[in-house]
Design an enzyme around this catalytic site. Structure first.
Site, mmCIF file in Angstrom:
data_model
loop_
_atom_site.group_PDB
_atom_site.id
_atom_site.type_symbol
_atom_site.label_atom_id
_atom_site.label_comp_id
_atom_site.label_asym_id
_atom_site.label_seq_id
_atom_site.Cartn_x
_atom_site.Cartn_y
_atom_site.Cartn_z
ATOM 1 N N THR A 229 0.714 4.731 5.100
ATOM 2 C CA THR A 229 0.578 3.727 5.964
ATOM 3 C C THR A 229 1.586 2.712 6.225
ATOM 4 O O THR A 229 1.608 2.049 7.400
ATOM 5 C CB THR A 229 -0.800 2.992 5.130
ATOM 6 O OG1 THR A 229 -1.734 3.943 4.725
ATOM 7 C CG2 THR A 229 -1.452 1.926 6.225
ATOM 8 N N GLY A 230 2.528 2.474 5.491
ATOM 9 C CA GLY A 230 3.526 1.687 5.663
ATOM 10 C C GLY A 230 4.412 2.222 6.743
ATOM 11 O O GLY A 230 4.885 1.291 7.701
ATOM 12 N N CYS B 123 1.741 0.079 -8.791
ATOM 13 C CA CYS B 123 3.040 0.603 -8.106
ATOM 14 C C CYS B 123 4.370 0.632 -8.846
ATOM 15 O O CYS B 123 4.817 1.785 -8.897
ATOM 16 C CB CYS B 123 3.332 -0.520 -6.854
ATOM 17 S SG CYS B 123 3.445 -2.217 -7.515
ATOM 18 N N GLU C 3 5.668 -3.349 0.912
ATOM 19 C CA GLU C 3 5.605 -2.966 -0.581
ATOM 20 C C GLU C 3 4.964 -1.621 -0.810
ATOM 21 O O GLU C 3 3.824 -1.753 -0.539
ATOM 22 C CB GLU C 3 5.175 -4.092 -1.392
ATOM 23 C CG GLU C 3 5.846 -5.400 -1.257
ATOM 24 C CD GLU C 3 7.009 -5.319 -2.380
ATOM 25 O OE1 GLU C 3 7.433 -4.498 -2.819
ATOM 26 O OE2 GLU C 3 7.835 -6.388 -2.386
ATOM 27 N N GLY D 89 0.906 -1.119 0.061
ATOM 28 C CA GLY D 89 -0.042 0.033 -0.093
ATOM 29 C C GLY D 89 0.947 1.273 0.050
ATOM 30 O O GLY D 89 2.221 1.130 -0.333
ATOM 31 N N SER D 90 0.374 2.323 0.461
ATOM 32 C CA SER D 90 1.090 3.804 0.507
ATOM 33 C C SER D 90 2.174 3.857 1.596
ATOM 34 O O SER D 90 2.438 2.852 2.482
ATOM 35 C CB SER D 90 -0.095 4.743 0.734
ATOM 36 O OG SER D 90 -0.374 4.821 2.087
ATOM 37 N N THR D 91 3.193 4.585 1.308
ATOM 38 C CA THR D 91 4.390 4.549 2.002
ATOM 39 C C THR D 91 3.543 5.363 3.519
ATOM 40 O O THR D 91 4.312 4.861 4.401
ATOM 41 C CB THR D 91 5.237 5.863 1.495
ATOM 42 O OG1 THR D 91 5.833 5.248 0.186
ATOM 43 C CG2 THR D 91 6.363 6.050 2.443
HETATM 44 P P1 NAD Z 1 -3.234 2.751 1.488
HETATM 45 O O1 NAD Z 1 -2.088 2.644 2.282
HETATM 46 O O2 NAD Z 1 -4.383 3.765 1.743
HETATM 47 O O3 NAD Z 1 -4.173 1.418 2.007
HETATM 48 C C1 NAD Z 1 -3.726 0.093 1.895
HETATM 49 C C2 NAD Z 1 -4.303 -0.750 2.949
HETATM 50 O O4 NAD Z 1 -3.863 -0.497 4.314
HETATM 51 C C3 NAD Z 1 -5.797 -0.791 2.818
HETATM 52 O O5 NAD Z 1 -6.369 -1.953 3.158
HETATM 53 C C4 NAD Z 1 -6.090 -0.046 4.108
HETATM 54 O O6 NAD Z 1 -7.362 -0.201 4.705
HETATM 55 C C5 NAD Z 1 -4.913 -0.376 4.913
HETATM 56 N N1 NAD Z 1 -4.741 0.818 6.145
HETATM 57 C C6 NAD Z 1 -5.237 1.992 6.163
HETATM 58 N N2 NAD Z 1 -4.429 2.502 7.485
HETATM 59 C C7 NAD Z 1 -3.999 1.441 7.938
HETATM 60 C C8 NAD Z 1 -3.310 1.431 9.081
HETATM 61 N N3 NAD Z 1 -3.059 2.539 10.111
HETATM 62 N N4 NAD Z 1 -2.929 0.275 9.619
HETATM 63 C C9 NAD Z 1 -3.083 -0.820 8.888
HETATM 64 N N5 NAD Z 1 -3.499 -0.841 7.822
HETATM 65 C C10 NAD Z 1 -4.127 0.262 7.308
HETATM 66 O O7 NAD Z 1 -2.767 2.413 -0.035
HETATM 67 P P2 NAD Z 1 -3.928 2.224 -1.334
HETATM 68 O O8 NAD Z 1 -4.378 3.685 -1.512
HETATM 69 O O9 NAD Z 1 -4.924 1.248 -0.990
HETATM 70 O O10 NAD Z 1 -2.676 1.748 -2.400
HETATM 71 C C11 NAD Z 1 -2.102 2.740 -3.545
HETATM 72 C C12 NAD Z 1 -0.586 2.877 -2.971
HETATM 73 O O11 NAD Z 1 -0.056 1.294 -2.732
HETATM 74 C C13 NAD Z 1 0.308 3.536 -3.762
HETATM 75 O O12 NAD Z 1 1.009 4.299 -3.183
HETATM 76 C C14 NAD Z 1 0.945 2.340 -4.635
HETATM 77 O O13 NAD Z 1 2.146 2.690 -5.122
HETATM 78 C C15 NAD Z 1 1.065 1.313 -3.416
HETATM 79 N N6 NAD Z 1 1.355 0.175 -4.032
HETATM 80 C C16 NAD Z 1 2.544 -0.567 -3.807
HETATM 81 C C17 NAD Z 1 2.829 -1.922 -4.308
HETATM 82 C C18 NAD Z 1 4.144 -2.496 -4.138
HETATM 83 O O14 NAD Z 1 4.371 -3.664 -4.563
HETATM 84 N N7 NAD Z 1 5.157 -1.918 -3.864
HETATM 85 C C19 NAD Z 1 1.791 -2.556 -4.882
HETATM 86 C C20 NAD Z 1 0.502 -1.943 -5.056
HETATM 87 C C21 NAD Z 1 0.468 -0.814 -4.720
#
Ligand code: NAD
Length: 466
Positions: free
Chosen positions: A222-223, A274, A240, A218-220
């Site tokens: 949230t990571g 991504c 990731e 997911g996003s940096t």
């Molecule tokens: P996001 O971080 O908004 O959400 C991802 C997940 O995290 C969702 O299931 C969300 O409910 C969960 N989440 C939200 N807050 C949380 C918390 N505090 N603790 C734990 N989990 C929580 O990301 P998104 O908008 O769904 O995805 C888009 C982003 O993901 C882009 O930045 C994209 O580049 C990245 N991405 C990376 C890869 C990779 O392999 N590196 C692959 C796909 C997407």
């Protein structure tokens, strides 16, 4: 073979969170809204089931993954239709059917890898290294490739003898529920479970004491929260995260020959990928030719509702993402950059459609260049000095993928060697493969997925020395 309606009916609920098709606004139904108590229950039953599962051999677990791949294929059309309606991506092109096919492909490939176990031996030492399961793996995913990325997490975790508790994105929960329902036709009970809900459910999972490893895509932003949450339990992580991948065209490239791959490198899944190319550096000598060839490919790539078999580009998956793309393109246009094609979305039309957009003559510091757009808008930056282009490519705090485009492999390799990213593709971008490790550097995350390298992240090495 299930139909789309049967599959949807088997995973949707009477009430809860309503899910809409981002191309039409039509309601698909509801999905359950989970709680921290649901996470507790899932982790507890997963732990119990995992003890038996861990006793299976690599061969037995690989056999299960093979059967899981067969189950996906048997339900492929229903899965693809649900994915298309919920995520928005078209059935055709490298989209919904492709994603379902990739799920089966990744399951089979992961089943076929050698075990990571080995013996370190010479005259002085004999150590046997056995990768043991970690226990319960939490898996949190995004909305762009909801099924495929789930399999990227599930397949290696199961292959290594772990149980998995998933928390899909709140934007695409039905796709993951349906995929898991199909996989669970062949998997032992409670080895793979899903708790749907928003960020708070993700936070409950990532901070759970009973979770031994957390895989997050997911996003940096949230990571970083997940990394902070891991401190209390020292939970192992694979992160990731986001990227802002650069592509560099060298001055010996053939614009007509590379235009099609440049297009898919940037616009796969309508740019919501991504490791898609998010900024392109082109030498002055080829600038006009590359721009013209690229515009031609965009013109030949229809965008529209996913279920229309002609379309290869779809809507943005959600309003927030539409607004990000819209804001960044406006910033580019306001700065005086040139629109080669696209921009000007129809704000009144149904669906979050943003036309495929190419922006030329743009300042390298423009927000469309330095921020992740995650949508169908590509800035094309002109360069005269290759060292400058390499420096620009490396200048951001993310490093997922990158690419070099050239007719001369030696030159391309020389440039690839200077790029700071997890992967550099040559004459392609974002072409992931289950046999090749994949991961980011800098703020794009840490840990590696795929191949035997990926399996190692889902076990701990137990060593018998002597
Ligand atoms: P996001 O971080 O908004 O959400 C991802 C997940 O995290 C969702 O299931 C969300 O409910 C969960 N989440 C939200 N807050 C949380 C918390 N505090 N603790 C734990 N989990 C929580 O990301 P998104 O908008 O769904 O995805 C888009 C982003 O993901 C882009 O930045 C994209 O580049 C990245 N991405 C990376 C890869 C990779 O392999 N590196 C692959 C796909 C997407």
């Amino acid at each position: 073979m299930t139909t789309y309606s049967e599959l949807l009916a088997s995973v949707s609920t009477e009430s809860g969170q309503e899910i809409f098709n981002p191309a039409t606004g039509e309601s698909l139904g509801f999905c359950p809204v989970g709680t921290a108590a649901d996470v507790d229950a899932a982790v507890a039953t997963a732990r119990k089931a995992q003890r038996e599962f861990a006793k299976l051999s690599h061969e037995q677990r690989s056999e299960l993954l093979m059967k899981a791949a067969d189950a996906v294929e048997a339900n492929a059309e229903a899965l693809a239709e649900l994915l298309s309606r919920e995520q928005g991506k078209p059935l055709n092109g490298p989209n919904a059917r492709f994603e379902v096919g990739a799920c089966a492909g990744w399951l089979r490939a992961t089943a076929s890898f050698e075990s990571p176990d080995y013996v370190a031996v010479d005259a002085d030492v004999k150590a046997t290294v056995t990768y043991r399961p970690l226990g319960v793996v939490g898996a949190i995913g995004p909305w762009n490739w909801p099924m495929m990325i789930s399999v990227w997490q599930i397949a290696p975790a199961l292959r290594m003898g772990n149980a998995v508790v998933m928390k899909p994105s709140e934007y695409t929960p039905l796709s993951v529920l349906a995929l898991v329902k199909v996989l669970n036709e062949v998997l032992p009970e409670n080895i793979l479970q899903v708790v749907t809900g928003g960020g708070e459910v993700g936070a409950a999972l990532s901070s759970h004491e009973g979770v031994d490893k957390l895989m997050f895509t997911g996003s940096t932003a949230t990571g970083k929260k997940i990394a902070a949450a891991s401190a209390d339990n020292l939970t192992r992580l694979t992160l990731e995260l986001g990227g802002n991948d650069a592509g560099i065209v060298l001055d010996d490239a053939d614009p007509a020959a590379i235009a099609g791959d440049l297009f898919w490198g940037a616009f796969i899944n309508t740019g919501q990928t991504c490791a898609a190319m998010k900024r392109l550096y082109v030498p002055e000598s080829l600038y006009d030719a590359v721009c013209a060839a690229f515009v031609d490919v965009v013109a030949a790539s229809p965008m529209g509702v996913g279920l229309d078999e002609n379309n290869v580009l779809g809507p943005l998956q959600n309003k927030a993402q539409f607004e990000i793309v819209d804001r960044l393109v406006k910033a580019a246009v306001d700065s005086g950059a040139r629109v080669l094609t696209g921009a000007n979305p129809d704000y009144d039309a149904p669906g979050y459609f943003y036309p495929a957009t190419l922006i030329a003559d743009i300042d390298p510091e423009n927000p469309l260049v330095v921020e992740e757009q995650f949508g169908p808008a590509l800035p094309i930056i002109k360069y005269t000095d290759l060292d400058w282009a390499i420096e620009q490519a490396n200048s951001l705090d993310v490093g997922l993928g990158s690419s070099v485009w050239s007719s001369n492999r030696e030159r391309a390799l020389e440039v690839a060697g200077q790029l700071e990213a997890g992967t550099t593709w040559i004459n392609a971008h974002g072409a992931v493969d289950p046999r090749v490790p994949f991961g980011g550097i800098k703020s794009s995350g840490y840990g590696v997925e795929f191949a035997v390298e990926g399996l190692k992240g889902l076990g701990y090495p137990h060593i018998v020395n002597g």
